[in-house]
Design a protein around this motif. Structure first.
Motif, PDB file in Angstrom:
ATOM      1  N   TYR A 207      -6.820  -0.644   3.912  1.00  0.00           N
ATOM      2  CA  TYR A 207      -7.133  -0.204   2.550  1.00  0.00           C
ATOM      3  C   TYR A 207      -7.525   1.269   2.532  1.00  0.00           C
TER       4      TYR A 207
ATOM      5  N   ASP B 113       0.800  -1.221   0.000  1.00  0.00           N
ATOM      6  CA  ASP B 113       0.000   0.000   0.000  1.00  0.00           C
ATOM      7  C   ASP B 113       0.835   1.274   0.000  1.00  0.00           C
TER       8      ASP B 113
ATOM      9  N   LEU C 106     -14.901   0.714  -1.374  1.00  0.00           N
ATOM     10  CA  LEU C 106     -14.440   0.135  -0.114  1.00  0.00           C
ATOM     11  C   LEU C 106     -15.604  -0.148   0.825  1.00  0.00           C
TER      12      LEU C 106
ATOM     13  N   GLN D 171      -7.092  -2.490  -7.365  1.00  0.00           N
ATOM     14  CA  GLN D 171      -7.282  -1.439  -6.375  1.00  0.00           C
ATOM     15  C   GLN D 171      -6.710  -0.110  -6.858  1.00  0.00           C
TER      16      GLN D 171
ATOM     17  N   LYS E   7      -0.764  -3.391  -6.793  1.00  0.00           N
ATOM     18  CA  LYS E   7      -1.907  -3.978  -6.087  1.00  0.00           C
ATOM     19  C   LYS E   7      -3.103  -4.181  -7.001  1.00  0.00           C
TER      20      LYS E   7
END
Length: 703
Positions: free
Chosen positions: A393, A166, A382, A216, A213
């Motif tokens: 996240y 992330d 989300l 996302q 990722k």
């Protein structure tokens, strides 16, 4: 007052207090002298916050740390993000983030610091790029407020000190937004122009985000595309052609690696962890894509929900709160990122209203479209993500929240002569104070005075903001007090986050939560086991179902281990036939099974469902350990198993002479109903001798 009016007022009254504040919210052409020192202080402070005590942070997520270690030992493992240097199976994410950490380990030697320092520096870079992106359209004060809000968001302070992907994802998305801003500002409306070049750069960065990722990364794409269509120069067709060029750049910058994996012979590369068919494309579309948003779409078993106590054995804390509109505002998720979310939403609504009659290319409205689109679309996805949601996240929301707060505060302050603007600013200050009180009340035993103090300060600053139009010099003090009050809550949480060690697959920012219960102890280290695996001399020193024990032992000993079934034990690699060939070729030294308690029928392999449940917890899913049991040695009779003549003799697994007939652990399921990992465990149990070390069963696979 418009921005043009502000600049005119600056020229007319250069020595007034009002003019100095107007300079603080001016566009880049009128940069004030304090801007560079303030930016330097912000970046230096961010670096201190993210780098402080980093050497003692440990491995954080051992699953990714083991893959980074493998990448420092094998270039192929680095290329594919293999969990082990012998390249049996990859981690369940693409490799871009691991490339950065692995190269750092190769340059400086593998360790916690060399692995995590690039993550922290990514955080500093993300803050700097956010400042630059917001500054171009909304002035230096807005940019600095946006960067400060991002730096002090608790989930950002955690993830930029963690080895999850992330950190790199956030940096790449902010960089893509900056390139989009530059593309709209660039001269030339023709396709062959600097504008197209900046959009192409944004596309390349989004493609790299995919390699970090996967899907996302694309949550922010609608906001970036919309601002180009709304505020870009030239006709609609010209803007559309530039977007299509950027889309091609996304495909090329991400597709080369997808093609490389597809064309590489499957038998000479690791299995793609997390996929059901050894395909990176399937991993992107299902496990790390639409399947994660809409739920299971195929045969892959659902990821488990945590037990009633809130965490799995080993401290794994589950996959987030219930999907729905209120997810981001409830539970522990809200304290990760949402401290300034009410203010950001108010700023967005107020900004859209104030710019409703502005020209199509108005930069303030363009900024609201960009960051508002980023926030709303990402938050919606989300909120309703139905499979394997983690609270961290939410770090993807932090740049947009910071940007909207910076833009909204400065835009409203420039119009504070109007009571409606002052009222909105007061509502933002008071709303932030009330929300901060609510969030801090979730940890009532941690700094109990803080929430009441901030609530009182928020009320005072809100009242002062209503009368700010009557002050000049004092107005700056009032505005600064409101900003500081709003940031004190997340700052306290961010500092506490940095001060506490974090580990496992689903970490939480802020102080420890008593409601979650204590973290269960990791399995005790057994020096004898470590010595055995270090001296195994086989391709893989041992194999075990899932990544839990494999990651921990690889990091502890440096020995290569095979994670049967990948992260959770569900992946189809290796198959039983492949595993049997490895054993027949003396490529695996030992097989490890973590016990789950006194009932042996519940151990891995005794029952297929029990086996999968025991190993589904992921990187932190080890069984509870710490109590050293007496070593028990058992040997198995040689049945007509697939091991054939390679099955071991009657000696014990550790070389002793004691032997006994192996007890049955309960009826096994038919092979067709078992997962590969359960079938492998059952086969090993039936054919190989075992020694119990603490809560670990060790089967010797070599003669």
């Amino acid at each position: 007052m418009t921005e043009t009016g502000v600049r005119a007022e600056v020229a007319a009254r250069p020595d007034s207090g009002e003019s100095r504040w107007a300079a603080m919210i001016s566009t880049p052409e009128g940069s004030p002298r304090w801007e560079r020192p303030a930016l330097a202080a912000l970046l230096a402070g961010t670096a201190v916050l993210y780098l402080w005590g980093l050497g003692g942070a440990g491995w954080t997520n051992q699953y990714y740390a083991a893959a980074v270690q493998s990448g420092t030992l094998s270039w192929k493992a680095l290329l594919f993000a293999s969990l082990d240097p012998q390249n049996a199976i990859t981690v369940d994410k693409p490799p871009a983030a691991l490339w950065v950490m692995g190269l750092s380990g190769r340059l400086f030697g593998f360790g916690s610091w060399s692995m995590l320092a690039p993550q922290a520096l990514m955080g500093v870079a993300a803050v700097g790029l956010l400042v630059a992106a917001v500054r171009r359209w909304s002035g230096p004060a807005a940019g600095l407020l946006a960067g400060l809000a991002l730096a002090l968001t608790p989930v950002a302070a955690m993830m930029f000190r963690y080895d999850n992907p992330d950190a790199l994802l956030t940096l790449l998305l902010v960089a893509a937004a900056y390139c989009t801003v530059r593309a709209i500002d660039a001269e030339g409306v023709q396709w062959f122009s600097a504008s197209t070049g900046w959009l192409t750069a944004a596309g390349v960065l989004m493609g790299l985000g995919f390699l970090t990722k996967m899907m996302q990364a694309f949550l922010v794409l609608p906001g970036l595309a919309l601002v180009v269509l709304v505020a870009g120069a030239g006709g609609f067709v010209a803007r559309l052609l530039k977007l299509l060029t950027a889309a091609a750049a996304v495909v090329l910058s991400a597709g080369w690696y997808v093609a490389l994996v597809a064309w590489w012979p499957a038998d000479s590369r690791p299995y793609i962890g997390g996929s059901s068919d050894n395909s990176l494309w399937e991993l992107a579309m299902d496990y790390n894509g639409l399947g994660r948003v809409f739920g299971n779409g195929g045969a892959r078993p659902a990821m488990p929900s945590p037990p009633a106590g809130g965490e799995f054995a080993g401290g794994f804390q589950g996959f987030g709160s219930q999907a729905g509109l209120t997810r981001l505002f409830t539970g522990e998720l809200a304290t990760e990122f949402s401290w300034l979310l009410p203010a950001a939403l108010l700023a967005l609504v107020a900004g859209v209203w104030l710019t409703r009659r502005a020209p199509r290319t108005d930069r303030q409205r363009a900024a609201l479209v960009l960051w508002g689109g980023w926030l709303l679309i990402t938050a919606a996805v989300l909120s309703y993500m139905s499979r394997s949601f983690h609270s961290y996240y939410s770090v993807e929301l932090a740049p947009a929240i910071g940007a909207l707060c910076g833009i909204g505060v400065t835009l409203l302050w420039s119009r504070r002569a109007d009571f409606a603007a002052r009222l909105t600013l007061a509502a933002m200050a008071l709303g932030t104070g009330l929300w901060t009180f609510h969030l801090l009340d979730r940890t009532p035993d941690w700094l109990p005075w803080l929430r009441w103090s901030l609530l009182a300060l928020a009320a005072l600053t809100a009242a002062a903001l209503l009368s700010a139009a009557g002050f000049r010099r004092a107005g700056i003090v009032i505005g600064a007090a409101a900003v500081i009050t709003g940031l004190l809550g997340p700052t306290a949480y961010a500092v506490e986050t940095v001060a506490q060690p974090h580990s496992g697959g689903s970490p939480l920012a802020g102080p420890p939560r008593a409601a979650r219960g204590p973290m269960r102890a990791a399995p005790a280290t057994d020096p004898l086991l470590d010595d055995l695996l270090t001296a195994a001399g086989t391709r893989w020193a041992a194999a075990a179902v899932g990544a839990s024990d494999v990651s921990a032992i690889e990091l502890r000993t440096g020995a290569p281990l095979l994670a049967v079934g990948g992260f959770s034990g569900h992946d189809g690699a290796p198959t039983l036939a492949q595993f049997q060939r490895y054993v027949a070729g003396n490529e695996i030294g030992y097989y490890l099974v973590r016990q789950r308690g006194g009932d042996e029928r519940g151990r891995n392999g005794g029952d297929a469902e029990g086996s999968e449940a025991a190993n589904a917890a992921g990187p932190a899913g080890n069984g509870a350990g710490g109590t050293r049991m007496n070593r028990v040695e058992r040997s198995a009779p040689h049945g007509p198993g697939a091991a054939g003549e390679n099955a071991p003799g009657p000696e014990s697994a550790m070389g002793g002479s004691q032997s006994m007939t192996r007890e049955r652990l309960g009826p096994a399921r038919p092979a067709a109903e078992q997962s590969d990992s359960a079938a492998i465990t059952a086969w090993v149990r039936a054919n190989f001798p075992v020694t119990v070390l603490g809560d670990l069963e060790v089967f010797k696979l070599t003669g």
